[in-house]
Design an enzyme around this catalytic site. Structure first.
Site, PDB file in Angstrom:
ATOM      1  N   LYS A  13       0.665  -0.955  -0.113  1.00 46.46           N
ATOM      2  CA  LYS A  13      -0.068   0.219  -0.132  1.00 46.46           C
ATOM      3  C   LYS A  13       0.958   1.099   0.428  1.00 46.46           C
ATOM      4  O   LYS A  13       0.575   1.749  -0.923  1.00 46.46           O
ATOM      5  CB  LYS A  13      -0.573  -0.091   0.775  1.00 46.46           C
ATOM      6  N   ARG A  88      -9.411   1.142   9.387  1.00 49.59           N
ATOM      7  CA  ARG A  88      -8.244  -0.484   9.602  1.00 49.59           C
ATOM      8  C   ARG A  88      -9.578  -1.711  10.521  1.00 49.59           C
ATOM      9  O   ARG A  88      -9.257  -2.720  10.905  1.00 49.59           O
ATOM     10  CB  ARG A  88      -7.269  -0.003  10.725  1.00 49.59           C
ATOM     11  N   ARG A 127      11.981  -6.697   5.154  1.00 47.80           N
ATOM     12  CA  ARG A 127      11.299  -4.878   4.382  1.00 47.80           C
ATOM     13  C   ARG A 127      12.641  -4.773   5.628  1.00 47.80           C
ATOM     14  O   ARG A 127      12.752  -4.769   6.836  1.00 47.80           O
ATOM     15  CB  ARG A 127      10.425  -4.946   4.995  1.00 47.80           C
ATOM     16  N   ARG A 154      11.967  -2.446  10.999  1.00 43.32           N
ATOM     17  CA  ARG A 154      10.472  -1.733  12.633  1.00 43.32           C
ATOM     18  C   ARG A 154      10.513  -3.498  13.556  1.00 43.32           C
ATOM     19  O   ARG A 154      10.746  -4.513  13.124  1.00 43.32           O
ATOM     20  CB  ARG A 154       9.162  -1.840  11.937  1.00 43.32           C
ATOM     21  N   ARG A 165       0.080  -9.341  13.665  1.00 44.36           N
ATOM     22  CA  ARG A 165      -0.379  -8.226  12.620  1.00 44.36           C
ATOM     23  C   ARG A 165      -1.459  -8.981  12.059  1.00 44.36           C
ATOM     24  O   ARG A 165      -2.499  -8.243  11.279  1.00 44.36           O
ATOM     25  CB  ARG A 165       0.180  -7.613  12.144  1.00 44.36           C
TER      26      ARG A 165
HETATM   27  P1  ADP Z   1       1.225  -2.477   8.615  1.00 42.39           P
HETATM   28  O1  ADP Z   1       0.331  -2.152   7.451  1.00 42.39           O
HETATM   29  O2  ADP Z   1       2.928  -2.740   7.033  1.00 42.39           O
HETATM   30  O3  ADP Z   1       0.723  -3.417   9.550  1.00 42.39           O
HETATM   31  P2  ADP Z   1       1.421   0.202   8.837  1.00 42.39           P
HETATM   32  O4  ADP Z   1       2.176   1.328   9.022  1.00 42.39           O
HETATM   33  O5  ADP Z   1       0.884   0.917   8.975  1.00 42.39           O
HETATM   34  O6  ADP Z   1       1.859  -1.384   8.779  1.00 42.39           O
HETATM   35  O7  ADP Z   1       0.937   0.224  10.800  1.00 42.39           O
HETATM   36  C1  ADP Z   1       2.092  -0.284  12.131  1.00 42.39           C
HETATM   37  C2  ADP Z   1       1.087  -0.327  13.654  1.00 42.39           C
HETATM   38  O8  ADP Z   1       1.029   0.827  13.687  1.00 42.39           O
HETATM   39  C3  ADP Z   1       0.095  -0.796  13.495  1.00 42.39           C
HETATM   40  O9  ADP Z   1       0.606  -2.390  13.656  1.00 42.39           O
HETATM   41  C4  ADP Z   1      -0.906  -0.646  14.548  1.00 42.39           C
HETATM   42  O10 ADP Z   1       0.105  -1.065  15.490  1.00 42.39           O
HETATM   43  C5  ADP Z   1      -0.850   0.715  13.628  1.00 42.39           C
HETATM   44  N1  ADP Z   1      -1.690   1.438  13.451  1.00 42.39           N
HETATM   45  C6  ADP Z   1      -1.390   2.118  12.240  1.00 42.39           C
HETATM   46  N2  ADP Z   1      -3.052   2.372  11.271  1.00 42.39           N
HETATM   47  C7  ADP Z   1      -3.428   2.514  12.831  1.00 42.39           C
HETATM   48  C8  ADP Z   1      -5.267   2.720  12.629  1.00 42.39           C
HETATM   49  N3  ADP Z   1      -5.667   2.630  11.251  1.00 42.39           N
HETATM   50  N4  ADP Z   1      -6.106   1.632  13.255  1.00 42.39           N
HETATM   51  C9  ADP Z   1      -5.404   1.207  14.411  1.00 42.39           C
HETATM   52  N5  ADP Z   1      -3.780   1.375  14.822  1.00 42.39           N
HETATM   53  C10 ADP Z   1      -3.083   1.382  13.707  1.00 42.39           C
END
Ligand code: ADP
Ligand code: ZN
Length: 208
Positions: A13, A88, A127, A154, A165
């Protein structure tokens, strides 16, 4: 153009969003990036969010929804936005609909970047992410190709957390495809291909 990007962690994404931003000047609103910036700044929100992020769990809605509303209110989002990593879960999708309706703004499309779970595990384990600008790349790069910053793994890209996740994604986020499908807004692209090919499809779907 106002877009929601859906897809599992590691589906690509962020990569697609970065290209759309570079080509069309829309605002990239990544809740992951916003949250990591808050963690780095050690703000109160960042301190609270970090515990959930390190565990691979969702940060509570009350923290994330406020962050997104504030970001959507900034000037650059008026030219269009790409929401990456938000919503999400269904409550976040409902909150987004309400916020956009109140602002008189409509979503154009929810784009699902579709990738098989095994591909995801491999991608995320190798990654690396730029500490300064958030750019992501495979394991080979040690300096960020975009800004020269340090590439690091990360905390949540480690194997134990990846599984969590993916479970969270399956349980809470994947159902959003149906949410947007019922509203006639869902489009899918096959994300299990080189980023350039995926992007060609994305542009076609968005009629760009
Ligand atoms: P990825 O899509 O690779 O999991 P992101 O950078 O989108 O990584 O998200 C990393 C972390 O940040 C998630 O695992 C969660 O803990 C938090 N996070 C990101 N976006 C949200 C959201 N919309 N609601 C709740 N937690 C979020
Ligand atoms: Zn960088």
């Amino acid at each position: 153009m106002n877009i929601v990007l859906l897809g599992a962690p590691g589906a690509g994404k962020g990569t697609q969003a970065q290209r759309l931003v570079a080509d069309y000047g829309v605002a990239h609103i990544s809740t992951g990036d916003l949250l990591r910036a808050a963690v780095k700044a050690r703000s109160e929100l960042g301190v609270q969010a970090k515990v959930y992020m390190d565990a691979g769990q969702l940060v509570p809605d009350r923290l994330v929804i406020g962050l997104v509303k504030e970001r959507l209110g900034q000037d650059d989002a008026r030219r269009g936005f790409i929401l990456d990593g938000f919503p999400r879960n269904t409550d976040q999708a409902v909150a987004l609909d309400a916020a956009l309706e109140a602002a008189g703004v409509a979503l154009d499309v929810a784009l699902l970047v579709d990738v098989a779970p095994q591909v995801i595990v491999d991608r995320l384990s190798s990654r690396r992410t730029c500490r300064d600008c958030g750019y992501t790349a495979g394991a080979a790069a040690d300096a960020c190709p975009r800004c020269g910053g340090e590439m690091y793994q990360r905390d949540d890209d480690r194997p134990e957390t990846i599984k969590r996740r993916l479970d969270v994604y399956q349980g809470q986020t994947a159902p959003l495809a149906q949410y947007y499908d019922e509203r006639g807004m869902l489009r899918r692209v096959d994300g299990d291909r080189p980023a350039d090919e995926v992007y060609a499809d994305v542009k076609e779907l968005l009629s760009l």
